[in-house]
Write a protein that holds these residues in place. Structure first.
Motif, mmCIF file in Angstrom:
data_model
loop_
_atom_site.group_PDB
_atom_site.id
_atom_site.type_symbol
_atom_site.label_atom_id
_atom_site.label_comp_id
_atom_site.label_asym_id
_atom_site.label_seq_id
_atom_site.Cartn_x
_atom_site.Cartn_y
_atom_site.Cartn_z
ATOM 1 N N LEU A 1 -77.045 26.760 -53.435
ATOM 2 C CA LEU A 1 -76.234 26.281 -54.950
ATOM 3 C C LEU A 1 -78.006 27.665 -54.663
ATOM 4 C CD1 LEU A 1 -75.609 22.931 -55.650
ATOM 5 C CD2 LEU A 1 -74.121 25.135 -54.971
ATOM 6 N N THR A 2 -79.521 27.780 -55.471
ATOM 7 C CA THR A 2 -80.355 28.701 -55.645
ATOM 8 C C THR A 2 -79.794 29.702 -54.991
ATOM 9 O OG1 THR A 2 -82.118 27.641 -53.500
ATOM 10 C CG2 THR A 2 -81.654 27.008 -56.331
ATOM 11 N N GLU A 3 -79.391 29.915 -53.887
ATOM 12 C CA GLU A 3 -78.972 31.333 -53.148
ATOM 13 C C GLU A 3 -77.899 32.453 -53.762
ATOM 14 O OE1 GLU A 3 -80.686 32.859 -51.119
ATOM 15 O OE2 GLU A 3 -82.488 31.464 -50.921
ATOM 16 N N PHE A 4 -77.228 31.055 -53.927
ATOM 17 C CA PHE A 4 -75.922 31.364 -54.403
ATOM 18 C C PHE A 4 -75.973 32.622 -55.625
ATOM 19 C CE2 PHE A 4 -73.009 28.696 -51.498
ATOM 20 C CZ PHE A 4 -72.389 29.810 -50.747
ATOM 21 N N VAL A 5 -76.868 31.824 -56.719
ATOM 22 C CA VAL A 5 -77.268 32.328 -57.861
ATOM 23 C C VAL A 5 -77.729 33.619 -57.891
ATOM 24 C CG1 VAL A 5 -78.291 31.783 -59.663
ATOM 25 C CG2 VAL A 5 -77.123 30.286 -59.160
ATOM 26 N N GLU A 6 -78.968 33.287 -56.781
ATOM 27 C CA GLU A 6 -79.516 34.623 -56.919
ATOM 28 C C GLU A 6 -78.519 35.773 -56.181
ATOM 29 O OE1 GLU A 6 -83.118 34.171 -54.010
ATOM 30 O OE2 GLU A 6 -83.330 32.826 -55.602
ATOM 31 N N ALA A 7 -77.481 35.371 -55.469
ATOM 32 C CA ALA A 7 -76.383 35.853 -55.378
ATOM 33 C C ALA A 7 -76.030 36.490 -56.222
ATOM 34 C CB ALA A 7 -76.074 36.447 -53.737
ATOM 35 N N GLY A 8 -75.544 36.699 -57.321
ATOM 36 C CA GLY A 8 -74.754 36.649 -58.733
ATOM 37 C C GLY A 8 -74.153 35.595 -58.886
ATOM 38 N N ALA A 9 -73.712 34.211 -58.244
ATOM 39 C CA ALA A 9 -72.783 33.095 -58.684
ATOM 40 C C ALA A 9 -73.480 32.669 -60.075
ATOM 41 C CB ALA A 9 -73.504 32.089 -58.177
ATOM 42 N N PRO A 10 -72.746 31.883 -60.798
ATOM 43 C CA PRO A 10 -72.683 31.503 -62.248
ATOM 44 C C PRO A 10 -73.879 30.558 -61.809
ATOM 45 C CG PRO A 10 -70.306 31.555 -62.163
ATOM 46 C CD PRO A 10 -70.970 32.187 -61.059
ATOM 47 N N GLY A 11 -74.858 30.338 -63.429
ATOM 48 C CA GLY A 11 -76.099 29.334 -63.213
ATOM 49 C C GLY A 11 -75.798 28.401 -63.168
ATOM 50 N N GLU A 12 -75.183 27.764 -63.912
ATOM 51 C CA GLU A 12 -73.867 27.008 -63.900
ATOM 52 C C GLU A 12 -73.720 25.918 -62.461
ATOM 53 O OE1 GLU A 12 -69.655 26.808 -64.787
ATOM 54 O OE2 GLU A 12 -70.843 27.422 -66.641
ATOM 55 N N ILE A 13 -73.682 26.443 -61.528
ATOM 56 C CA ILE A 13 -73.418 25.771 -60.017
ATOM 57 C C ILE A 13 -74.362 25.277 -60.140
ATOM 58 C CG2 ILE A 13 -71.507 27.638 -59.532
ATOM 59 C CD1 ILE A 13 -74.030 28.175 -57.336
ATOM 60 N N VAL A 14 -75.501 25.573 -60.517
ATOM 61 C CA VAL A 14 -76.825 24.062 -59.658
ATOM 62 C C VAL A 14 -77.025 23.142 -60.844
ATOM 63 C CG1 VAL A 14 -79.942 24.362 -59.945
ATOM 64 C CG2 VAL A 14 -78.043 26.303 -59.682
ATOM 65 N N TRP A 15 -75.933 22.427 -61.728
ATOM 66 C CA TRP A 15 -75.987 21.774 -62.300
ATOM 67 C C TRP A 15 -74.733 20.816 -63.049
ATOM 68 C CZ3 TRP A 15 -73.809 22.485 -67.238
ATOM 69 C CH2 TRP A 15 -74.049 23.638 -67.940
ATOM 70 N N VAL A 16 -74.020 21.909 -62.752
ATOM 71 C CA VAL A 16 -72.481 21.143 -63.118
ATOM 72 C C VAL A 16 -72.017 19.894 -62.315
ATOM 73 C CG1 VAL A 16 -71.509 22.435 -65.184
ATOM 74 C CG2 VAL A 16 -71.275 22.893 -62.578
ATOM 75 N N SER A 17 -71.310 19.395 -62.218
ATOM 76 C CA SER A 17 -71.172 18.349 -61.540
ATOM 77 C C SER A 17 -70.218 18.400 -60.036
ATOM 78 C CB SER A 17 -70.497 17.018 -62.159
ATOM 79 O OG SER A 17 -69.141 16.848 -62.663
#
Length: 546
Positions: free
Chosen positions: A183-199
């Motif tokens: 998930l953190t790699e995805f966020v670094e690649a441009g995914a919305p930051g919420e993917i780390v914490w939404v269920s």
């Protein structure tokens, strides 16, 4: 830090209410709470009259030990675990061999990324095209009925998950928090930051395209190599008298002006996806141990998204904090079969997902917004190798027969056979469509879907539709639309591997993984499996070089 679970707040709560709830839970003053972060936020919709958020938060406190001692009997308070990812090895200086990764779906992408981050300079071979070119080819099938067998929903950079709902949740056990790394790699690649914490995080196709490109660039910057339209046609395996082997290289097919090529390596990550049927046959021919495994078959069902929202959320339907509603259903039928919903796509579309000419396959896809008019999901029946006895690849031939039947029922084009639920339940062919507009392109052909699946599957789905109508009001509405067929729910083959080394049971240096090899079921689980494979390869390469 301390982790607090089960903090419940209304959907429309102000931001300040979360901090107030933390202070109340811990019985602290404002000054005692130094900082907090949301680890997970989900919602509880079991009671439609009282839908609320449920938070898990990590808190930094002035005196953590004192609070932990005071609340030691509270099961909702614990020490926050260390979720940082730690690399298992670093490539030795001067290492000549380069590992090869076959396939650039989630499993291969993360196997390649982690190997690159550890300094092993992997070579990634993808039979399809780069993601933007692949997207054009995929739209060519959807809009013009023109299939490219090497560049489509199944083959190409990003894998089949690129054209899906982009779901990033899984039920796998993950004690090493590798999913967090994904998930953190995805966020670094441009995914919305919420993917780390939404269920129930998801991304959607359009966002995935740019993310995959940036991750590819990262791999290359770290010394990795990515080759597109590089189909592996054969495997070089040295076998002893007992049948035990060692990979020594792979052979690539010629392409345009590029001649056939051999790449020497003793470490191959097999991350080909569940539709690389020719690859499975070549592995079988080369004596790699594999076995048939259970999978599922069925149809896609479409309803108005508003119907699902109302059934799931009641008066909260349409609430912006909830978005489009999803569902997860299962029914155990009188004939001993189980029918369940699979790959549910809120506010999405049904898509053409074949990779072979003369066959029709359906799948589901959503964009990040999930704002299309229909909800869709696969309704599938579990089957086992007892339903398609024979050699380990008999399940592939079983899939092909159903896909050919769907092609024929759809009129002999890549239009999909479709049937209204009311007609399907009554056992009569559909001659027209109702109020639910099909989202599938290049179009649907009303017909009798019972010709596309075995009788036991048809009977099970009919029974399940009625049962699901009792759980979600309107689910069995007469105008709901079924589209066929869904056959690629998972791989019909398991390329068996050792539990510890993750290498093939009888072929050293071959690391089968992801959905294609039968070890994952979705983007997140496949990516986690790719990380584990990269770690296993790295440790073996370091040991071999010592």
């Amino acid at each position: 830090m301390l982790r607090l679970t089960e903090i419940k707040l209304p959907l429309d709560h102000p931001d300040a209410d979360l901090k107030a709830a933390i202070l109340k839970k811990l019985a602290l003053r404002d000054a005692d709470l130094l900082a907090y972060t949301v680890f997970r936020r989900g919602y509880d919709a079991r009671k439609k009259a009282d839908i609320h958020f449920v938070y898990t938060v990590d808190c930094e406190l002035k005196d953590e030990k004192a609070v932990l001692q005071r609340l030691r009997d509270d099961r909702h308070v614990s020490v926050t675990p260390d979720m940082r990812y730690r690399y298992v090895a670093r490539a030795p200086d001067g290492l000549a061999e380069r590992p090869v990764v076959i396939g650039m779906g989630p499993c291969g992408l993360f196997a390649g990324l982690i190997l690159a981050q550890m300094g092993f300079r992997p070579i990634i071979l993808e039979r399809g095209k780069a993601v933007r070119e692949r997207t054009q080819d995929t739209w060519g099938l959807w809009r013009k009925g023109k299939l490219n067998p090497e560049s489509n929903v199944q083959f190409g950079e990003g894998g089949a998950g690129t054209f899906s709902d982009g779901k990033l949740h899984s039920q796998i056990k993950d004690p090493g928090y590798r999913g967090r790394k994904v998930l953190t790699e995805f966020v670094e690649a441009g995914a919305p930051g919420e993917i780390v914490w939404v269920s129930k995080p998801h991304i959607g196709t359009f966002k995935l395209v740019g993310m995959v490109e940036r991750m590819r660039a990262k791999i290359i910057a770290l010394g990795g190599e990515v080759r597109f339209q590089a189909r592996v046609d054969d495997f070089e395996i040295a076998r002893d008298a007992e049948g035990n082997g060692q990979v020594t290289g792979v052979r690539l097919a010629a392409h345009d002006d590029r001649p056939a090529e051999r790449i020497a390596t003793r470490h191959v990550v097999l991350a080909v996806g569940h539709s690389a049927r020719d690859t499975f046959y070549k592995l079988y021919e080369r004596g790699v141990h594999m076995e048939a495994k259970p999978f599922s078959i069925g149809f896609r069902v479409e309803h108005p998204q508003s119907l699902i929202d109302q059934a799931r959320f009641g008066k909260f339907a349409g609430h912006p904090a909830l978005g489009a509603a999803d569902y997860k259903l299962v029914h155990h039928c009188g004939n001993g079969r189980a029918v369940y919903s699979f790959c549910m796509c809120p506010g999405g579309t049904v898509v053409a997902a074949t990779s072979e000419e003369g066959r029709v396959v359906t799948n589901g896809m959503s964009q990040y917004s999930r704002n299309e008019r229909n909800a869709n999901a696969a309704l599938v029946v579990g089957i086992t190798p007892d339903d398609y006895p024979g050699h380990p690849l008999a399940g592939i031939e079983f899939q092909r027969r159903l896909e050919e039947a769907a092609f024929k029922a759809g009129g002999g084009t890549y239009a999909a056979p479709a049937q209204k639920v009311g007609d399907f339940l009554a056992g009569r062919p559909s001659t027209d469509l109702g109020s639910v507009t099909p989202s599938y392109t290049p179009g649907v052909h009303p017909t009798d879907l019972a010709t596309c699946l075995p009788d036991y599957a048809v009977a099970a789905i009919r029974e399940a539709l009625v049962a699901f109508g009792k759980q979600i009001r309107g689910f069995d509405m007469a105008d709901a639309l079924l589209t066929g067929v869904e056959t690629r729910t998972s791989s019909p083959v398991r390329v068996t591997r050792e539990r510890q080394s993750l290498q093939s049971l009888n072929t050293r240096g071959l690391y089968p993984g992801g959905e294609g090899a039968g070890y994952a079921g979705g983007i997140l689980s496949a990516a986690v499996d790719g990380i584990e494979l990269a770690e296993a390869v790295a440790l073996d390469m370091v040991a071999a070089s010592a």
